[in-house]
Design an enzyme around this catalytic site. Structure first.
Site, mmCIF file in Angstrom:
data_model
loop_
_atom_site.group_PDB
_atom_site.id
_atom_site.type_symbol
_atom_site.label_atom_id
_atom_site.label_comp_id
_atom_site.label_asym_id
_atom_site.label_seq_id
_atom_site.Cartn_x
_atom_site.Cartn_y
_atom_site.Cartn_z
ATOM 1 N N SER A 43 44.635 42.953 43.079
ATOM 2 C CA SER A 43 45.424 42.720 41.872
ATOM 3 C C SER A 43 46.280 43.934 41.591
ATOM 4 O O SER A 43 45.901 45.066 41.913
ATOM 5 C CB SER A 43 44.491 42.465 40.688
ATOM 6 O OG SER A 43 45.205 42.430 39.471
ATOM 7 N N TYR A 56 37.336 45.969 35.849
ATOM 8 C CA TYR A 56 38.124 45.126 36.745
ATOM 9 C C TYR A 56 39.117 45.970 37.552
ATOM 10 O O TYR A 56 39.250 45.803 38.772
ATOM 11 C CB TYR A 56 38.865 44.065 35.934
ATOM 12 C CG TYR A 56 39.665 43.095 36.764
ATOM 13 C CD1 TYR A 56 39.022 42.084 37.486
ATOM 14 C CD2 TYR A 56 41.046 43.170 36.840
ATOM 15 C CE1 TYR A 56 39.746 41.183 38.249
ATOM 16 C CE2 TYR A 56 41.781 42.281 37.590
ATOM 17 C CZ TYR A 56 41.127 41.282 38.290
ATOM 18 O OH TYR A 56 41.854 40.400 39.043
#
Length: 88
Positions: A43, A56
């Site tokens: 990501s 994350y």
């Protein structure tokens, strides 16, 4: 940074440890066959961070590093990794 340790660990276990375990199993097969490809999805958050998502962001940055290190480790013996960071 105000998350509980369990919240940290759940995300790391899923998004980093899970990728590592799959990668480990795939590389073992690829080494025997001397061919194969790995596609890891990370990501943009792993590159630039995101408020409230330190767990994350850390996991996705780990996936980026893991993919690059794996490519260097086994790349001379098998075809290895392609990495995608949606949003980049």
């Amino acid at each position: 940074m105000r998350m509980k340790q369990t919240q940290w660990q759940e995300v790391i276990d899923l998004n980093l440890t899970g990728v590592y375990l799959c990668l480990q199993a795939a590389v073992k097969i690829m080494m025997k066959k001397k061919t194969g490809r790995i596609v890891n999805i990370s990501s943009v958050v792993g590159k630039i961070g995101n408020p409230g998502q330190v767990n994350y962001a850390s996991a996705k940055a780990g996936v980026i590093g893991m993919t690059m290190a794996t490519a260097k480790e086994v790349g001379s013996r098998v075809r290895t990794g392609i990495q995608r960071c949606p949003g980049v």
